[in-house]
Write a protein that holds these residues in place. Structure first.
Motif, PDB file in Angstrom:
ATOM      1  N   ASP A 301       1.373   4.462   0.316  1.00  0.00           N
ATOM      2  CA  ASP A 301       2.757   4.038   0.129  1.00  0.00           C
ATOM      3  C   ASP A 301       2.860   2.731  -0.191  1.00  0.00           C
ATOM      4  O   ASP A 301       2.891   1.816   0.233  1.00  0.00           O
ATOM      5  N   LEU A 302       2.442   2.642  -1.607  1.00  0.00           N
ATOM      6  CA  LEU A 302       2.380   1.129  -2.122  1.00  0.00           C
ATOM      7  C   LEU A 302       3.689   0.599  -2.407  1.00  0.00           C
ATOM      8  O   LEU A 302       4.676   1.124  -2.994  1.00  0.00           O
ATOM      9  N   ALA A 332       2.090 -18.489   1.243  1.00  0.00           N
ATOM     10  CA  ALA A 332       2.414 -17.190   1.195  1.00  0.00           C
ATOM     11  C   ALA A 332       2.341 -16.498  -0.250  1.00  0.00           C
ATOM     12  O   ALA A 332       2.344 -17.245  -1.142  1.00  0.00           O
ATOM     13  N   PHE A 333       1.981 -15.344  -0.181  1.00  0.00           N
ATOM     14  CA  PHE A 333       1.764 -14.537  -1.470  1.00  0.00           C
ATOM     15  C   PHE A 333       2.166 -13.171  -1.068  1.00  0.00           C
ATOM     16  O   PHE A 333       2.377 -12.805  -0.059  1.00  0.00           O
ATOM     17  N   THR A 334       2.445 -12.408  -2.200  1.00  0.00           N
ATOM     18  CA  THR A 334       2.837 -11.053  -2.011  1.00  0.00           C
ATOM     19  C   THR A 334       1.555 -10.020  -2.488  1.00  0.00           C
ATOM     20  O   THR A 334       0.834 -10.684  -3.362  1.00  0.00           O
ATOM     21  N   LEU A 335       1.425  -8.932  -2.242  1.00  0.00           N
ATOM     22  CA  LEU A 335       0.300  -8.177  -2.492  1.00  0.00           C
ATOM     23  C   LEU A 335       0.958  -6.701  -2.711  1.00  0.00           C
ATOM     24  O   LEU A 335       1.665  -6.193  -1.830  1.00  0.00           O
ATOM     25  N   LEU A 336       0.671  -5.834  -3.749  1.00  0.00           N
ATOM     26  CA  LEU A 336       0.980  -4.650  -3.862  1.00  0.00           C
ATOM     27  C   LEU A 336       0.133  -3.621  -3.117  1.00  0.00           C
ATOM     28  O   LEU A 336      -1.206  -3.548  -3.169  1.00  0.00           O
ATOM     29  N   THR A 337       0.558  -3.193  -1.770  1.00  0.00           N
ATOM     30  CA  THR A 337      -0.310  -2.565  -0.884  1.00  0.00           C
ATOM     31  C   THR A 337       0.260  -1.659  -0.028  1.00  0.00           C
ATOM     32  O   THR A 337       1.671  -1.356  -0.140  1.00  0.00           O
ATOM     33  N   ASP A 338      -0.367  -1.043   0.711  1.00  0.00           N
ATOM     34  CA  ASP A 338       0.301  -0.256   1.857  1.00  0.00           C
ATOM     35  C   ASP A 338       0.579  -0.888   3.085  1.00  0.00           C
ATOM     36  O   ASP A 338      -0.474  -1.271   3.675  1.00  0.00           O
ATOM     37  N   ALA A 339       1.816  -1.261   3.194  1.00  0.00           N
ATOM     38  CA  ALA A 339       2.033  -2.585   4.247  1.00  0.00           C
ATOM     39  C   ALA A 339       1.610  -1.951   5.531  1.00  0.00           C
ATOM     40  O   ALA A 339       0.963  -2.814   6.400  1.00  0.00           O
ATOM     41  N   VAL A 340       1.771  -0.566   6.075  1.00  0.00           N
ATOM     42  CA  VAL A 340       1.384   0.172   7.506  1.00  0.00           C
ATOM     43  C   VAL A 340      -0.306  -0.063   7.551  1.00  0.00           C
ATOM     44  O   VAL A 340      -0.519  -0.675   8.752  1.00  0.00           O
ATOM     45  N   LYS A 341      -0.999   0.200   6.341  1.00  0.00           N
ATOM     46  CA  LYS A 341      -2.286   0.190   6.696  1.00  0.00           C
ATOM     47  C   LYS A 341      -2.892  -1.073   6.918  1.00  0.00           C
ATOM     48  O   LYS A 341      -3.848  -1.118   7.340  1.00  0.00           O
ATOM     49  N   LEU A 342      -2.180  -1.870   6.037  1.00  0.00           N
ATOM     50  CA  LEU A 342      -2.774  -3.392   5.968  1.00  0.00           C
ATOM     51  C   LEU A 342      -2.650  -4.017   7.373  1.00  0.00           C
ATOM     52  O   LEU A 342      -3.316  -4.741   7.731  1.00  0.00           O
ATOM     53  N   ALA A 417     -10.083  -0.795   4.654  1.00  0.00           N
ATOM     54  CA  ALA A 417     -10.387  -1.602   3.604  1.00  0.00           C
ATOM     55  C   ALA A 417     -10.797  -0.804   2.334  1.00  0.00           C
ATOM     56  O   ALA A 417     -10.176  -1.175   1.478  1.00  0.00           O
ATOM     57  N   ASP A 418     -11.650   0.270   2.516  1.00  0.00           N
ATOM     58  CA  ASP A 418     -12.079   0.859   1.496  1.00  0.00           C
ATOM     59  C   ASP A 418     -10.702   1.572   0.917  1.00  0.00           C
ATOM     60  O   ASP A 418     -10.668   1.798  -0.570  1.00  0.00           O
ATOM     61  N   ILE A 419      -9.860   2.271   1.362  1.00  0.00           N
ATOM     62  CA  ILE A 419      -8.740   2.852   0.983  1.00  0.00           C
ATOM     63  C   ILE A 419      -7.736   1.763   0.530  1.00  0.00           C
ATOM     64  O   ILE A 419      -7.280   2.252  -0.547  1.00  0.00           O
ATOM     65  N   LEU A 420      -7.615   0.701   0.842  1.00  0.00           N
ATOM     66  CA  LEU A 420      -6.712  -0.616   0.337  1.00  0.00           C
ATOM     67  C   LEU A 420      -7.341  -1.084  -0.935  1.00  0.00           C
ATOM     68  O   LEU A 420      -6.802  -2.181  -1.440  1.00  0.00           O
TER      69      LEU A 420
END
Length: 447
Positions: A301-302, A332-342, A417-420
């Motif tokens: 869920d990116l 501070a910075f933003t990242l395109l990722t899955d917030a729940v998994k991160l 980490a591998d998934i993200l």
């Protein structure tokens, strides 16, 4: 039908088709070349006749002049404008007049007389009287017919004779292709029978498709063997780890049966121990299930995530639940990722920092979009750092049991980490503390 037989039959049939097509082409080309050669000879004869006709003396016998230009075993005819035959000369008396019509843009025509090809052509000719007549030259081609027939039977005989070596060559080719496949099948059957992971021998300096298939199969066997070994190790470790809380629960349950009904203090102690070990066992089972699900195809869920906000949520939870100070520093910075998994990944490392240190935890964000978690706790020996992400690995079993660790947290973190598509680098010094650097794979971790 076996693959070897299919390859043999297909290659033999294909070779025969190619050979038949080639022989047919050779036959037709030879036939065309032979007729074209005869036409060229007739054309030269006609040119000589017309050249001689222009220089002929009017007192000269026209029949005697034309007789010199009759084709071998053929005929020469002169036709007037009314299609009436003026002169008909032939080398033999067996050739009747063969009618022929030249197609448009055609130089000559081929007809057959008593199964013998006959070539015929015509040219306009100025007759000594000034009249325009047509010169017809006709020539039977018995030698050409014999040569064509001989060539046809030679090609047919060659085709039949070639069947045997073609079949043998195809059989050899099919054997070369099918041999590694048969070896692969045999090896797989042996592996199924013996529950082993035997690999195929690979010859050096081989880069063809067979070598590629062998390499791929060997890599698959290596991976299956490695996964099987890890599975066996995981099952063994899980059995061992679950055995400890179950033993404790069983011991305290028996103690509760013997003395719990008569001694309230013993009853409370036994129930507290059972509750604690049950919670530990439940956490371990949940983590094992999480590890198993992490190896499956996971939907991402990116979304563009503010990392500082995410870290503040974890810090607030740590402060409220464990009364621990967590300081967030940096840019501070933003990242395109899955917030729940991160968030789950970050929580594992921050929670470890909370367990093994008493001082405040520092989390830094740098412009390279790295998250650095720093604690000032007991640290990790250098020899243990390479094994931290192995399942059930523990630096110190005693302290892990004390803190409630299962040895699965960092393994889960590595899977996340591998998934993200993140990398994790751990740097630790005993007695000083531990630094965990989380980076994107295209950025790399600090060494």
């Amino acid at each position: 039908m076996k693959l070897k037989t299919k390859i043999n039959l297909f290659s033999t049939l294909l070779t025969l088709i190619i050979m038949a097509t080639s022989f047919t082409g050779i036959f037709l080309l030879y036939k065309q070349f032979a007729f074209q050669t005869e036409y060229t000879q007739l054309q030269n004869r006609a040119n000589e006749l017309m050249s001689g006709m222009s220089k002929m003396d009017t007192n000269m016998n026209i029949n005697s002049f034309l007789r010199a230009y009759i084709p071998s075993n053929g005929a020469l005819r002169i036709i007037d404008e009314d299609d009436e035959q003026l002169i008909n000369m032939q080398a033999t008396t067996t050739i009747e007049r063969i009618p022929f019509i030249l197609e448009e843009n055609a130089d000559y025509t081929i007809s057959y007389w008593k199964d013998t090809p006959v070539i015929a052509t015509n040219y306009p000719l100025i007759w000594p009287t000034g009249e325009v007549v047509t010169l017809e030259l006709i020539e039977p081609l018995p030698n050409i017919a014999q040569n064509i027939a001989l060539l046809k039977w030679i090609l047919i005989a060659m085709a039949f004779i070639a069947i045997i070596p073609i079949y043998l060559a195809s059989s050899l080719l099919a054997g070369i292709i099918a041999k590694p496949i048969q070896q692969l099948t045999m090896t797989m059957q042996q592996n199924i029978t013996t529950n082993r992971y035997e690999q195929l021998p690979l010859k050096d300096n081989k880069k063809d498709e067979i070598a590629e298939m062998t390499t791929t199969y060997n890599a698959l066997m290596h991976r299956l063997e490695d996964n099987y070994r890890k599975q066996q190790q995981f099952v063994g470790n899980a059995s061992h780890e679950l055995k400890t809380p179950l033993t404790v629960i069983e011991s305290y349950a028996k103690l509760l049966q013997r003395r719990g009904f008569h001694n309230e203090e013993v009853a409370y102690e036994a129930l507290a121990a059972i509750t604690k070990e049950t919670a530990n066992m439940q956490e371990m089972i949940m983590q094992m299930l999480q590890l198993a699900s992490a190896n499956e195809n996971v939907e991402m869920d990116l979304a563009l995530t503010n990392i500082e906000v995410l870290l503040q949520e974890i810090a607030l939870m740590m402060q409220q639940t464990y009364a621990r100070e967590v300081h967030i520093q940096g840019h501070a910075f933003t990242l395109l990722t899955d917030a729940v998994k991160l968030k789950q990944l970050l929580y594992i490392f921050i929670d470890n920092a909370r367990k093994y240190s008493e001082k405040p935890i520092v989390i830094m964000m740098n412009p390279a979009k790295q998250i650095i978690i720093q604690d000032y706790g007991i640290g990790i020996p250098e020899k243990d750092v390479p094994h931290l992400f192995e399942r059930f690995y523990r630096v110190d079993k005693a302290r892990n049991r004390k803190t409630g660790g299962t040895g699965l947290g960092l393994a889960i973190a590595k899977e996340l980490a591998d998934i993200l598509h993140l990398t994790i680098h751990i740097n630790s010094t005993v007695g000083v503390g531990t630094t965990v650097t989380i980076s994107r794979k295209d950025v790399g971790a600090n060494e």
